[in-house]
Motif scaffolding. Structure first.
Motif, mmCIF file in Angstrom:
data_model
loop_
_atom_site.group_PDB
_atom_site.id
_atom_site.type_symbol
_atom_site.label_atom_id
_atom_site.label_comp_id
_atom_site.label_asym_id
_atom_site.label_seq_id
_atom_site.Cartn_x
_atom_site.Cartn_y
_atom_site.Cartn_z
ATOM 1 N N UNK A 282 17.464 18.906 25.629
ATOM 2 C CA UNK A 282 18.462 19.531 24.752
ATOM 3 C C UNK A 282 19.458 18.504 24.267
ATOM 4 N N UNK A 283 19.971 17.668 25.171
ATOM 5 C CA UNK A 283 20.924 16.635 24.769
ATOM 6 C C UNK A 283 20.287 15.610 23.839
ATOM 7 N N UNK A 284 19.005 15.302 24.054
ATOM 8 C CA UNK A 284 18.334 14.350 23.175
ATOM 9 C C UNK A 284 18.269 14.874 21.743
ATOM 10 N N UNK A 291 25.319 16.102 17.007
ATOM 11 C CA UNK A 291 25.939 17.423 17.103
ATOM 12 C C UNK A 291 26.425 17.705 18.524
ATOM 13 N N UNK A 292 27.126 16.760 19.112
ATOM 14 C CA UNK A 292 27.711 16.979 20.418
ATOM 15 C C UNK A 292 26.684 16.951 21.528
ATOM 16 N N UNK A 293 27.031 17.604 22.645
ATOM 17 C CA UNK A 293 26.122 17.648 23.781
ATOM 18 C C UNK A 293 26.001 19.078 24.290
ATOM 19 N N UNK A 294 25.189 19.246 25.333
ATOM 20 C CA UNK A 294 24.904 20.579 25.829
ATOM 21 C C UNK A 294 26.161 21.284 26.326
ATOM 22 N N UNK A 316 17.985 26.644 21.305
ATOM 23 C CA UNK A 316 19.157 26.519 20.433
ATOM 24 C C UNK A 316 19.147 25.176 19.714
ATOM 25 N N UNK A 317 18.839 24.107 20.440
ATOM 26 C CA UNK A 317 18.793 22.789 19.814
ATOM 27 C C UNK A 317 17.667 22.711 18.780
ATOM 28 N N UNK A 392 12.738 14.300 12.274
ATOM 29 C CA UNK A 392 12.724 13.859 10.872
ATOM 30 C C UNK A 392 13.499 14.880 10.062
ATOM 31 N N UNK A 393 14.378 14.376 9.191
ATOM 32 C CA UNK A 393 15.207 15.217 8.354
ATOM 33 C C UNK A 393 14.959 14.888 6.884
ATOM 34 N N UNK A 394 15.304 15.798 5.980
ATOM 35 C CA UNK A 394 15.129 15.516 4.548
ATOM 36 C C UNK A 394 15.951 14.305 4.111
ATOM 37 N N UNK A 395 15.497 13.642 3.068
ATOM 38 C CA UNK A 395 16.223 12.494 2.526
ATOM 39 C C UNK A 395 17.601 12.935 2.042
ATOM 40 N N UNK A 396 18.588 12.143 2.348
ATOM 41 C CA UNK A 396 19.947 12.452 1.889
ATOM 42 C C UNK A 396 20.627 13.521 2.685
ATOM 43 N N UNK A 397 19.967 14.025 3.773
ATOM 44 C CA UNK A 397 20.595 15.053 4.593
ATOM 45 C C UNK A 397 21.834 14.483 5.259
ATOM 46 N N UNK A 398 22.925 15.193 5.176
ATOM 47 C CA UNK A 398 24.169 14.725 5.742
ATOM 48 C C UNK A 398 24.666 15.686 6.806
ATOM 49 N N UNK A 399 25.489 15.156 7.680
ATOM 50 C CA UNK A 399 26.043 15.960 8.755
ATOM 51 C C UNK A 399 27.112 16.886 8.185
#
Length: 399
Positions: A282-284, A291-294, A316-317, A392-399
Motif C-alpha cells: 500500500x505504501x509503495x 500521495x502520502x502514506x498508509x 484503496x491505493x 504507469x500514468x498518462x502523459x502530462x498527468x499532474x498531482x
C-alpha cells in the motif's frame, strides 16, 4: 440501467461468444485489458460518442453478473439481451429488442472484442448509413492471398486488387436490416458471419468506407498479450514507489501475510490485522503517486480501522491509481523473518494480491529472506516487509 427508448442511432455490441481461443478463465470480452474488462472499453467508446443515443449489448445468458460489473456506471446502456447460438441469431435478438415505436433510424453493429475503434470511425459509420441502407468499414488486403485445397496445396494466387478485409462497426438503416434478418431466419439461413452478409443475402447493395488498421479484433491469447503490452505503452509516465513495514509478534495462532492466514505460534500486533506485506505494498503504491502514506489515509488513531482487514488498504491505493488514469505494471514484495516459512504459501500470497489489485499474478513477485539471525527479526521478535510498485500514468498527468 435503463430500458429501451426511442433513439436515432443505437449501437449493438455483440458480446455473447465464449472466446475460447483467447484462453483464460473468462470469455475474452470479460478479460482485463488496462485494468478493466475488454467489454467495458468497447461499451465506453460508444457511450461517450455524442452521435450515439443508446448502447445495447447482446450477451450470453450466463454472463449477466459479469456484464453488470463491466457496464457499471456507464451512461446510455440499455438492458442487455441474451444472444443465440450463432452471431446472426444474437444480432437478430438485439434488433428485435429495439422493435416497435422506439426503433432507431440507424443501428451500428460492433464486435465486443474490438476495443480499439475510434470516435472518428464511429462518425464515419453513421455518416455512411445516411447514404446507404448498409455500409461497412474495410481495409485493402496488402498480403498475397493464395487459394489452397483440402491438403493445403496452393491452387491459385488470388488477385487482391478487389479484396477487402472487413471490420466493425457495420452501419445500417434499422428497418431494412431487421427485415433482412427476419427473412433469413424464416428461410432457415442462420449461419451468415456478419450483418453485411445478411443484407447481401436479402438483395441489398452494401457500401464501404475506410476502416482503421488499429481496429483489431482480439481473438487469440497472443492477441490479448499484445493488446496488454500496447495498453501499457499508452501510459508513458513510469513511476516507482517503495514501502516498508514492521510488526511485532504477540499472542495468536497465525499471522496475516499478503492477505493469507499463515499458521504460526504467534500473531502480529497492530491496530489493523497487522499484515506487513499488504501494508508495505500500500505504501509503495501511495509513494509512486506521491500521495502520502498508509497512516495518512488510515490513521491508527481512528477506531474504525481497529482489526480491519488490510486488503481494504491495498484496494484503496489501487483505486487511487485508477482514478488518475493509471495502471499498475509490477509489484514486488519481500518478507523478512526467521519464521514462519513463506515458501509454501508464496503462490497463495501472489494469487491473493492479484485478486485484490486486479494485477495478473505474472506481474507480482513475492520473495522471502532472513537476516541471518541478526536484529529483531533474527531474534524472532517480529516480521518486516519491503515492497516496490511500478505504475504507469498518462502523459502530462499532474498531482
Amino acid at each position: 440501467m435503463t430500458g429501451t427508448s426511442a433513439a436515432s442511432c443505437v449501437a449493438i455490441v455483440v458480446a455473447a461468444g465464449r472466446g475460447s481461443r483467447a484462453g483464460g478463465p473468462l470469455p475474452k470480452q470479460y478479460q482485463q485489458l488496462g485494468g478493466e474488462p475488454v467489454l467495458r472499453r468497447t461499451l465506453r467508446l460508444f457511450c461517450e460518442h455524442p452521435a450515439v443515443t443508446s448502447v445495447l449489448a447482446v450477451i450470453h445468458s450466463d454472463d449477466s453478473g459479469l456484464f453488470a460489473d463491466a457496464a457499471e456506471g456507464l451512461p446510455k446502456i440499455l438492458a442487455p439481451v441474451s444472444g443465440g447460438a450463432t452471431r446472426q441469431e444474437s444480432v437478430r435478438a438485439g434488433l428485435e429488442a429495439l422493435a416497435g415505436s422506439g426503433a432507431p433510424t440507424v443501428v451500428l453493429v460492433h464486435d465486443a472484442a474490438r476495443p480499439y475503434a475510434t470516435p472518428d470511425l464511429i462518425a464515419r459509420a453513421i455518416a455512411a448509413a445516411g447514404e446507404a441502407d448498409a455500409a461497412i468499414p474495410v481495409l485493402a488486403v496488402t498480403d498475397t492471398v493464395k487459394r489452397v485445397d483440402t491438403a493445403g496445396l496452393v491452387e491459385e494466387t488470388v488477385d487482391r486488387a478487389a479484396l477487402r478485409a472487413v471490420q466493425t462497426p457495420q452501419a445500417f438503416r434499422y428497418a431494412p436490416l431487421v427485415a433482412a434478418h427476419r427473412a433469413a431466419a424464416d428461410s432457415g439461413v442462420t449461419t451468415l458471419t456478419d450483418d453485411a452478409s445478411v443484407m447481401e443475402w436479402a438483395g441489398h447493395r452494401v457500401a464501404t468506407f475506410t476502416g482503421e488498421t488499429g481496429n483489431i479484433k482480439l481473438t487469440t491469447a497472443e492477441d490479448m498479450t499484445r493488446a496488454a503490452a500496447s495498453t501499457l505503452a499508452d501510459l508513458p509516465d513510469v513511476r516507482t514507489g517503495t514501502g516498508f513495514d514492521v510488526h511485532a509478534f504477540g499472542p495468536g495462532d497465525h499471522v496475516m501475510l499478503g492477505g493469507v492466514a499463515v499458521p504460526h505460534g504467534f500473531g502480529l500486533v497492530g491496530h489493523s490485522d497487522a499484515d506487513v506485506g499488504l501494508h508495505a505494498l500500500t505504501d509503495a503504491l501511495l509513494g509512486a503517486l506521491c500521495d502520502g502514506d498508509i497512516g495518512a489515509h488510515f490513521p491508527p488513531s481512528d477506531p474504525q480501522w481497529k482489526g480491519a482487514s488490510s486488503d481494504r488498504f491495498l484496494a484503496h491505493a489501487v483505486d487511487k491509481v485508477k482514478a488518475r488514469g493509471g495502471r499498475i505494471a509490477h509489484l514486488d514484495l519481500t518478507l523478512i523473518c526467521e519464521a514462519p516459512k513463506v515458501g509454501p504459501h508464496r503462490d497463495a500470497i501472489r494469487a491473493e494480491i492479484a485478486r485484490i489489485t486486479g494485477v495478473p499474478a505474472a506481474r507480482i513477485s513475492v520473495k522471502a529472506t532472513t537476516t541471518e539471525k541478526l536484529g529483531f527479526t533474527g531474534r524472532r521478535e517480529g516480521i518486516a516487509a519491503m515492497a516496490s510498485a511500478t505504475i504507469r500514468l498518462p502523459a502530462g498527468e499532474e498531482i
